[in-house]
Design a protein around this motif. Structure first.
Motif, PDB file in Angstrom:
ATOM      1  N   ALA A  45     -62.538  43.664   2.374  1.00  0.00           N
ATOM      2  CA  ALA A  45     -61.244  43.192   1.887  1.00  0.00           C
ATOM      3  C   ALA A  45     -60.922  41.808   2.437  1.00  0.00           C
ATOM      4  O   ALA A  45     -60.349  40.966   1.729  1.00  0.00           O
ATOM      5  N   THR A  46     -61.296  41.557   3.681  1.00  0.00           N
ATOM      6  CA  THR A  46     -61.051  40.243   4.278  1.00  0.00           C
ATOM      7  C   THR A  46     -61.874  39.170   3.576  1.00  0.00           C
ATOM      8  O   THR A  46     -61.396  38.054   3.322  1.00  0.00           O
ATOM      9  N   PHE A  47     -63.125  39.504   3.241  1.00  0.00           N
ATOM     10  CA  PHE A  47     -63.938  38.557   2.491  1.00  0.00           C
ATOM     11  C   PHE A  47     -63.331  38.309   1.115  1.00  0.00           C
ATOM     12  O   PHE A  47     -63.314  37.167   0.623  1.00  0.00           O
ATOM     13  N   GLN A  48     -62.832  39.365   0.487  1.00  0.00           N
ATOM     14  CA  GLN A  48     -62.174  39.206  -0.808  1.00  0.00           C
ATOM     15  C   GLN A  48     -60.960  38.290  -0.696  1.00  0.00           C
ATOM     16  O   GLN A  48     -60.733  37.425  -1.542  1.00  0.00           O
ATOM     17  N   MET A  63     -54.250  35.364  -0.570  1.00  0.00           N
ATOM     18  CA  MET A  63     -54.904  36.227   0.417  1.00  0.00           C
ATOM     19  C   MET A  63     -54.411  37.663   0.287  1.00  0.00           C
ATOM     20  O   MET A  63     -55.188  38.616   0.401  1.00  0.00           O
ATOM     21  N   ARG A  64     -53.135  37.831   0.055  1.00  0.00           N
ATOM     22  CA  ARG A  64     -52.576  39.174  -0.114  1.00  0.00           C
ATOM     23  C   ARG A  64     -53.199  39.867  -1.310  1.00  0.00           C
ATOM     24  O   ARG A  64     -53.552  41.048  -1.248  1.00  0.00           O
ATOM     25  N   ARG A  65     -53.348  39.133  -2.410  1.00  0.00           N
ATOM     26  CA  ARG A  65     -53.937  39.712  -3.618  1.00  0.00           C
ATOM     27  C   ARG A  65     -55.375  40.169  -3.360  1.00  0.00           C
ATOM     28  O   ARG A  65     -55.783  41.260  -3.776  1.00  0.00           O
ATOM     29  N   GLY A  66     -56.150  39.342  -2.665  1.00  0.00           N
ATOM     30  CA  GLY A  66     -57.518  39.717  -2.344  1.00  0.00           C
ATOM     31  C   GLY A  66     -57.589  40.907  -1.405  1.00  0.00           C
ATOM     32  O   GLY A  66     -58.450  41.789  -1.560  1.00  0.00           O
ATOM     33  N   LEU A  67     -56.670  40.955  -0.439  1.00  0.00           N
ATOM     34  CA  LEU A  67     -56.648  42.088   0.498  1.00  0.00           C
ATOM     35  C   LEU A  67     -56.341  43.395  -0.216  1.00  0.00           C
ATOM     36  O   LEU A  67     -56.960  44.427   0.054  1.00  0.00           O
ATOM     37  N   ILE A 111     -52.262  38.307   8.562  1.00  0.00           N
ATOM     38  CA  ILE A 111     -53.318  37.359   8.226  1.00  0.00           C
ATOM     39  C   ILE A 111     -53.160  36.128   9.110  1.00  0.00           C
ATOM     40  O   ILE A 111     -52.059  35.577   9.219  1.00  0.00           O
ATOM     41  N   ILE A 112     -54.236  35.719   9.737  1.00  0.00           N
ATOM     42  CA  ILE A 112     -54.215  34.521  10.574  1.00  0.00           C
ATOM     43  C   ILE A 112     -55.180  33.508   9.972  1.00  0.00           C
ATOM     44  O   ILE A 112     -56.381  33.777   9.873  1.00  0.00           O
TER      45      ILE A 112
END
Length: 275
Positions: A45-48, A63-67, A111-112
């Motif tokens: 999920a982090t890579f996404q 980033m939220r959408r990918g997570l 997310i950082i």
């Protein structure tokens, strides 16, 4: 020789002594397997999140959408696409009684954005004002841009490497061991974020430790256990896991999020931190 009557009940006493330990071992193994599954899912999920953000200006909404996409398999059990969508909708509509990827990401993750840093995107760094008035880190013609000008010892080419860390408070569900493991995780995350791994230095001869020192130094906004898991119904039933991903930016990194719904969370220090 003593009579057998002296040994009556011996097996029962031994059973009573050993069964609690045996149950803890069995339940602990099951819970660790769940944690491993969650960690593997979080890695993907982090890579996404990083991949989606690389194409969408490194914003929180991207980033939220990918997570959410990457975390969905933890909370769905259907094979058909329509059924997966129904599972997600059911979780969102349950009001919290049924866990879903959206509520988990919104409430129990941080997310950082480790790189590029805020100073790199700023106008005093590499940042430039775009046609629509947004401050952004240039992503075009990188091979022709000067590499001798640096910000935080990083040139503009390396500033376009997007590196993020995601912290997630995973809910422990196996009884008996959930509070034990959760308390250990809480103990491990009691320190202030910027005090992690102070014994590591950039001069450490081991590459892994030197890299970890740099990461922890950059990610000074790492969440504590209370910040991340405090919203759980039982605060000590969470386990903090994290994952990291690095991809090359395919679009300019923005200082602000253009999504009206999530612009307030961009680098707010709670859902997203930008050292």
């Amino acid at each position: 020789m003593k009579s057998s009557k002296y040994y009556r009940g011996q097996a029962m006493i031994e059973f009573v002594i050993i069964i609690p330990v045996l149950l803890l071992l069995i339940f602990g193994a099951v819970q660790i397997a769940f944690i491993y599954s969650a960690k593997t899912t979080l890695n993907y999920a982090t890579f996404q999140a990083a991949r989606v953000a690389a194409n969408n200006n490194a914003t929180y909404s991207a980033m939220r959408r990918g997570l959410i996409r990457g975390m969905a398999p933890l909370f769905t059990n259907s094979s058909a696409l329509n059924s997966v969508q129904e599972d997600i909708a059911a979780g969102i509509d349950s009001g919290g009684s049924r866990r879903d990827a959206v509520s988990e990401v919104d409430n129990y993750t941080r997310i950082i954005r480790i790189n590029p840093s805020s100073s790199m995107i700023d106008l005093t760094g590499f940042g430039q004002v775009t046609a629509d008035g947004t401050v952004a880190l240039p992503n075009d013609n990188l091979m022709y841009r000067p590499s001798n000008f640096t910000v935080d010892d990083v040139n503009i080419q390396d500033a376009n490497l997007l590196k993020i860390r995601v912290q997630y408070c995973y809910k422990l569900m196996v009884p008996l061991v959930n509070r034990i493991i959760g308390s250990l995780s809480e103990l491990n995350n009691l320190k202030e974020p910027d005090s992690y791994h102070k014994h590591h230095t950039v001069n450490d001869p081991r590459f892994a430790d030197a890299n970890r020192a740099e990461v922890n130094s950059a990610a000074g906004a790492t969440a504590t256990y209370e910040e991340l898991c405090g919203n759980r119904a039982n605060g000590n039933e969470g386990f903090v896991i994290f994952a990291e991903a690095t991809v090359r930016m395919q679009s300019p990194a923005y200082a602000e999020d253009s999504d009206e719904e999530f612009e307030a969370y961009m680098c707010d220090g709670h859902r997203m931190a930008c050292p």
